[in-house]
Design a protein around this motif. Structure first.
Motif, PDB file in Angstrom:
ATOM      1  N   SER A 172       0.818  -1.217   0.000  1.00  8.48           N
ATOM      2  CA  SER A 172       0.000   0.000   0.000  1.00  8.48           C
ATOM      3  C   SER A 172       0.851   1.267   0.000  1.00  8.48           C
TER       4      SER A 172
ATOM      5  N   PHE B 282       3.717   2.077  -7.131  1.00  6.78           N
ATOM      6  CA  PHE B 282       3.404   1.096  -6.090  1.00  6.78           C
ATOM      7  C   PHE B 282       4.097  -0.217  -6.435  1.00  6.78           C
TER       8      PHE B 282
ATOM      9  N   PRO C  43      -0.261  -9.238  -7.272  1.00  6.77           N
ATOM     10  CA  PRO C  43      -0.116  -8.399  -6.084  1.00  6.77           C
ATOM     11  C   PRO C  43      -1.252  -7.385  -5.970  1.00  6.77           C
ATOM     12  N   ALA C  44      -1.533  -7.067  -4.748  1.00  6.48           N
ATOM     13  CA  ALA C  44      -2.616  -6.124  -4.510  1.00  6.48           C
ATOM     14  C   ALA C  44      -2.287  -4.778  -5.126  1.00  6.48           C
ATOM     15  N   ARG C  45      -3.258  -4.201  -5.766  1.00 11.26           N
ATOM     16  CA  ARG C  45      -3.037  -2.884  -6.383  1.00 11.26           C
ATOM     17  C   ARG C  45      -3.595  -1.811  -5.462  1.00 11.26           C
ATOM     18  N   TYR C  46      -2.784  -0.809  -5.246  1.00  6.61           N
ATOM     19  CA  TYR C  46      -3.237   0.304  -4.419  1.00  6.61           C
ATOM     20  C   TYR C  46      -3.262   1.561  -5.253  1.00  6.61           C
ATOM     21  N   HIS C  47      -3.942   2.533  -4.765  1.00  2.50           N
ATOM     22  CA  HIS C  47      -4.016   3.814  -5.460  1.00  2.50           C
ATOM     23  C   HIS C  47      -3.755   4.918  -4.451  1.00  2.50           C
ATOM     24  N   THR C  48      -3.340   6.040  -4.994  1.00  2.00           N
ATOM     25  CA  THR C  48      -3.212   7.186  -4.090  1.00  2.00           C
ATOM     26  C   THR C  48      -4.615   7.591  -3.682  1.00  2.00           C
TER      27      THR C  48
ATOM     28  N   LEU D 105       0.486  13.858  -3.258  1.00  2.00           N
ATOM     29  CA  LEU D 105       1.422  13.086  -2.442  1.00  2.00           C
ATOM     30  C   LEU D 105       1.962  13.934  -1.300  1.00  2.00           C
TER      31      LEU D 105
ATOM     32  N   THR E 262      -0.457   6.380   6.413  1.00  2.00           N
ATOM     33  CA  THR E 262      -0.764   6.290   4.977  1.00  2.00           C
ATOM     34  C   THR E 262      -1.112   4.856   4.600  1.00  2.00           C
ATOM     35  N   MET E 263      -0.331   3.900   5.136  1.00  2.00           N
ATOM     36  CA  MET E 263      -0.613   2.479   4.882  1.00  2.00           C
ATOM     37  C   MET E 263      -2.036   2.144   5.279  1.00  2.00           C
TER      38      MET E 263
ATOM     39  N   ARG F  43      -4.646   3.867   2.978  1.00  2.00           N
ATOM     40  CA  ARG F  43      -4.727   3.291   1.632  1.00  2.00           C
ATOM     41  C   ARG F  43      -5.418   1.942   1.673  1.00  2.00           C
TER      42      ARG F  43
ATOM     43  N   ARG G 147      -2.492  -9.013   6.330  1.00  2.00           N
ATOM     44  CA  ARG G 147      -1.329  -8.132   6.367  1.00  2.00           C
ATOM     45  C   ARG G 147      -0.264  -8.608   7.323  1.00  2.00           C
TER      46      ARG G 147
ATOM     47  N   ARG H  31       2.266 -10.452   6.943  1.00  2.00           N
ATOM     48  CA  ARG H  31       3.613 -10.342   6.396  1.00  2.00           C
ATOM     49  C   ARG H  31       4.116  -8.905   6.455  1.00  2.00           C
ATOM     50  N   GLU H  32       3.205  -8.029   6.057  1.00  2.00           N
ATOM     51  CA  GLU H  32       3.527  -6.627   6.026  1.00  2.00           C
ATOM     52  C   GLU H  32       3.860  -6.113   7.427  1.00  2.00           C
TER      53      GLU H  32
ATOM     54  N   ARG I 185       5.588 -17.095   1.452  1.00  2.00           N
ATOM     55  CA  ARG I 185       5.224 -16.173   0.410  1.00  2.00           C
ATOM     56  C   ARG I 185       3.706 -16.017   0.460  1.00  2.00           C
TER      57      ARG I 185
END
Lengths: 241, 787
Positions: free
Chosen positions: A107, A143, B398-403, B408, B420-421, B424, B685, B687-688, B786
């Protein structure tokens, strides 16, 4: 560092290190009496088959895991006595990690992934500088899902070096990459090692990689069975696999 | 057992906490459904059985004094099955050990045989003998409030004469399941009782030989009620008939019906909320499980399991969760429903309880729950069916994120990377974030709904007892009197002020709409019984014109300045057209006011008073009570001071129960929603978050990512929840509204704050449980695998 400099300051000193995992009724001796010293600024490669103890050693000196027995010193300090809080602080200040699967935060953009670490570091470089070191100045706003594997790994390297760590620990950094991309990643690592004098330890399955190292440690069954000093390390571009 | 079923059992074991959280939310839905519908059915059947066995009337009418020979004419009306004429009179009682006077309604019983309408259930003792005029049977609630048993005696002022009455029996009547004294807001069993005496005793006491003033009729099936009512009115009109009515206007029946309607309304509102939330939670859990087992699904398909077989495996998981919810909810619903039925049975005087055994209810609850859960699971299960095995074996993209759509720089200058994480991640799944927020806001809404009753009741108590009815007591004479009667009352030592009132039954007609109600005449500038306008400001009664409550004006479609036709029921053929002078506030009954002088003029009988409201010197309360007990001509007395306490106590008892129930439900929802979403975020999340730990972030910092996400959801849920709560409160207030009473919609800020605090606390608690799991992360394990 052209050759092993015995005058160099030891960063890590490991003595008779043992790690036993107990899972259920099975006892696995992952490390079985390892002795090793890593010196400031050197580039070390750890080679060996799966389960030979390379990652376990890296995790212990990286402060992710604790030894069952033996002694680990970081710049003269006994790490085996560290509690969870001290280990967290140690990782925060002194160690940069690079993993096989990059471990980027999906993210956050490339710039933000680096900024994540610079926000909590004492004297970091800017994310821009770190990304420039790995040639990713033009991909900062992307990203992870928008980056190739090699680019993602270079972001991970930028993230690891941005806090100017004393040591950089890399576990199979090229394991998920093709050879061409792998070379680019290794170049980034050697460049950091050369420019900042960051002590770097790289775990790899890839025997060819040994040619870029100052010293190569061969692991087998939880022991270091051989240590080879490489008098003439070559740049990654000359490595072929 | 199939091998896949073993996997199912192990999955359930692994996910037990989440499964339980969802099952509990489902259980709440099932419980409220079974409880509300079960109790409604049981009470309806109990009431139906009581009415049928004890011949509860269908049509009721009163008159001043009608000759007994009218009975034959009433019986002859087409469709009438039975007629019972009676003498019904108000009495003042003097009970030993009770300082204040009690009031009672004396109802005659035929001298010979049982009544043909409105029979009595004899709990203990026997009915009074016609030859012994001092004997009475009393209703059970009154006897219990005083600890009376057959053989006990008490004093009564009967038509101005003091008499000692002896209790022969304790009875229950289908007519007085809910008995409320004149001028009272809630039943007070101690101060208001129903007495049954022999016809000859009451005839003698009230000089009513050969006459009656009350009649009840039962009708044949399919009888034309309107025509019967019309025919009864025709026959009683000359004798001061106040207009016949059916069960809908019979006080006891109407109150009971209002209570049952509310119970039934609960079954329509609450269970769907729970079903919606559980469907959403099922969707969340199953989607995550399927995402995690993507490769396993691919493998199963690769080795030859059909898509449907694999889909059925996951559907079974949903059905098992439903089954757990159904069992818990079914047991709790039956148990609480039984207790609720018994509670109602005690509150209303039923001689027996018929428990409706509703196997169909369980079936309905089960079917609805499973259907809702499977609907929630549908999209997740569909993804299992359409997933090609070759794709399933590869890791997902992979997961797609957007602003977040803002620059920014702007974001970075305000939020840390960790925040921010979190933001989002919320933004990436807007539907899920929205539903989680909505689910949480339902908790807030439920709490607001529960708590607002306090605000409304406080407001109502203030309006009724401090702004409007400011008297200490309201005395009603036995029949309208000359205004001199007021002087006698004012002369009692301790009475500081007495204001007259005149009440008369009327039918108001506007175009085709008719409304039976009472018009009350009040002095121009009333102090004790004030009339407030819709903005709660006191009104000086104009010298002419009618003041109608909002509900009456609405029902009749009248506005200020419109003329309304007023038919005075106590006067034969007296109908006048009166303009509406104002619309006023009223929470109890259908009310209309007039200047008493104007009312006197319209009724052409000279000045008359029905009673008076009095202010009493608090130090001389006992003297006044004593005097009232001795004063002939007083039919009843309502003690507002005591009503106020009784009102608060009765209502608060009910409200506290509902607040506890709603709070438990709200906490379960919050827990179900927040705990589950936190667990799923953690799973997605892990792993993150573990990576963050590796980079040297502390546990507190890592947890903050999760807490910020939950915090945003909980924070967004608050204003939404207030809105939902206000909407629920509005519908509850509307639902309560009947001709008998209505509650104002008042929601204090403190109510919103309390609701939010409870939900935030429950959310925090759920988040902390999840936080403990972050503390126990196995860093190495997480990094090696993974996603």
């Amino acid at each position: 560092m052209a050759a092993i400099d015995t005058q160099a300051r030891p960063v890590f000193h490991v003595e008779d290190l043992t790690k036993v995992y107990v899972t259920g009724e099975v006892e696995v001796r992952a490390l079985n009496g390892v002795d090793m010293t890593l010196y400031e600024g050197e580039m070390a490669v750890l080679l060996g088959p799966s389960g030979s103890g390379k990652s376990t050693l890296l995790n212990i000196i990286g402060g992710l895991d604790q030894a069952t027995d033996g002694r680990v010193e970081f710049e003269g300090e006994d790490m085996t006595a560290f509690g969870a809080r001290q280990l967290t602080r140690f990782r925060r200040r002194n160690v940069g990690f690079v993993f096989q699967f990059y471990n980027l935060i999906p993210s956050l953009t490339a710039w933000e992934n680096v900024a994540l670490v610079t926000e909590i570091a004492r004297d970091p470089m800017t994310p821009e500088e770190a990304l420039a070191m790995v040639d990713l100045s033009d991909r900062m706003t992307h990203f992870p899902a928008q980056l190739s594997g090699g680019e993602q790994q270079r972001v991970a390297i930028a993230r690891a070096i941005a806090k100017r760590p004393e040591v950089l620990l890399c576990d199979e950094p090229t394991g998920a990459l093709d050879s061409k991309t792998g070379v680019v990643v290794l170049e980034a690592l050697t460049r950091v090692n050369a420019e900042f004098g960051t002590t770097t330890a790289i775990i790899t399955h890839n025997a060819a990689t040994r040619r870029i190292a100052d010293r190569v440690f061969h692991f087998h069954d939880g022991k270091i069975v051989q240590m080879v000093v490489n008098e003439n390390p070559v740049p990654p571009s000359e490595v072929v696999w | 057992m199939e091998i896949l079923d073993r996997k199912l059992l192990r999955d359930l074991g692994r996910l037990w906490a989440q499964v339980l959280a969802v099952a509990l939310v489902m259980a709440c839905g099932v419980m409220t459904l079974i409880l509300a519908l079960g109790a409604t059915r049981s009470l309806e059947e109990t009431r139906a059985a009581f009415y049928e066995r004890y011949l509860f009337g269908n049509v009721f009418a009163t008159a001043n004094r009608a000759p007994e020979h009218l009975k034959a004419g009433l019986t002859a009306i087409e469709g009438v099955a039975a007629v019972e004429t009676r003498i019904v009179k108000s009495l003042i009682l003097d009970i030993e050990g009770m300082v204040e006077p009690a009031a009672a309604l004396a109802v005659s019983l035929p001298d010979f045989g049982e009544p043909s309408v409105n029979r009595l259930y004899i709990r203990r003792g026997r009915l009074p003998e016609p030859t012994r005029p001092g004997e009475v049977a009393v209703v059970e609630t009154f006897a219990e409030a005083h600890g009376f048993a057959p053989g006990d005696t008490f004093g009564a002022l009967i038509n101005g004469k003091k008499r000692q009455l002896t209790i022969t029996g304790i009875v229950l009547s289908p007519e007085f399941i809910y008995a409320i004294g004149p001028g009272d807001m809630v039943p007070d069993q101690r101060r208001y009782g129903i007495l049954f005496m022999s016809r000859s005793a009451l005839e003698a006491a009230f000089d009513m030989t050969g006459a009656f003033n009350d009649v009840s009729l039962t009708v044949l099936r399919n009888a034309d009620m309107d025509r019967i009512i019309e025919a009864v009115d025709e026959r009683l009109d000359r004798y001061g008939g106040a207009g016949a009515h059916d069960r809908d206007d019979q006080i006891s029946h109407a109150f009971l019906q209002a209570e049952l309607d509310q119970l039934q309304a609960m079954a329509g509102v609450i269970p769907p909320i729970f079903l919606f939330i559980s469907a959403f939670l099922v969707n969340m859990i199953l989607s995550r499980l399927i995402a995690l087992e993507r490769e396993q699904i691919g493998l199963l398909k690769a080795v030859g399991f059909s898509s449907l077989h694999v889909a059925w495996h996951y559907a079974k998981l949903v059905i098992v969760i439903c089954a757990i919810g159904l069992v818990i909810g079914g047991i709790a619903g039956s148990w609480v429903g039984g207790a609720l039925t018994r509670l109602y049975g005690e509150f209303f005087s039923f001689p027996f309880l018929v428990f409706a055994h509703s196997a169909d209810l369980f079936f309905i609850a089960g079917a609805v729950t499973v259907a809702a859960a499977l609907a929630g699971a549908a999209s997740a299960i569909r993804s299992v069916v359409v997933l090609p095995p070759a794709v399933a074996m590869r890791p997902p993209a992979p997961a797609r994120y957007h602003t977040l759509g803002i620059g920014l720089g702007a974001l970075h200058s305000v939020f840390s990377q960790l925040t921010t994480m979190a933001l989002r991640h919320l933004w990436r799944r807007p539907v899920r974030t929205g539903l989680t927020t909505l689910g949480t806001s339902f908790s807030v809404g439920l709490l607001v709904t529960a708590l607002f009753s306090f605000d409304s009741i406080d407001y109502m108590i203030d309006q009724i007892f401090f702004q409007t009815a400011r008297e200490d007591a309201a005395v009603t004479f036995a029949g309208d009197r000359h205004p001199d009667a007021l002087r006698a009352l004012a002369d009692i030592e301790g009475v500081m002020r007495a204001e007259p009132f005149r009440q008369t039954p009327v039918t108001l007609t506007n175009r085709h709409v008719e409304l039976r109600m009472v018009i009350e005449g009040l002095p121009r500038q009333t102090q004790l019984s004030r009339v407030l306008d819709v903005d709660a400001e006191p009104i000086v009664l104009p010298s002419s014109g009618l003041l109608l409550s909002e509900r009456v004006a609405d029902k009749l479609g009248l506005r200020v300045g419109d003329a309304v036709e007023v038919d005075f029921l106590s006067r034969e053929n007296l109908t006048v057209s009166v303009p509406v002078a104002a619309v006023v506030q009223s929470y109890v009954g259908l009310t209309g006011y007039m200047n008493i002088a104007a009312l006197d003029r319209l009724m052409r009988e000279g000045a008359r008073v029905s009673g008076a409201r009095i202010k009493i010197d608090p130090d001389r309360l006992d003297d006044v009570y004593d005097a009232v007990k001795q004063t002939p001509g007083i039919a009843s007395i309502a003690l507002l001071r005591l009503s106020r306490e009784q009102f608060r106590a009765t209502i608060e008892q009910n409200v506290v129960i509902s607040i506890v129930v709603y709070s438990v439900l709200a906490v379960i929802i919050t827990f179900g929603v927040i705990y589950n979403s936190a667990r799923i975020q953690l799973s997605e999340r892990a792993r993150e978050l573990a990576s963050l730990r590796v980079f040297g972030f502390t546990r507190a910092e890592v947890s903050s990512v999760l807490l910020v996400e939950l915090g945003v959801v909980v924070a967004l849920a608050q204003p939404l929840g207030w809105l939902i709560g206000y909407g629920f409160a509005w519908s509850v207030a509307r639902g309560f509204e009947s001709d008998l009473f209505r509650i104002p919609l008042v929601v204090d800020q403190a109510t919103f704050a309390t609701a939010s605090l409870v939900v935030i606390a429950a959310g925090l608690f759920s988040a902390l449980i999840v936080r403990r799991r972050i503390d126990r992360f196995d860093l190495i394990e997480v990094l090696k695998t993974r996603e």
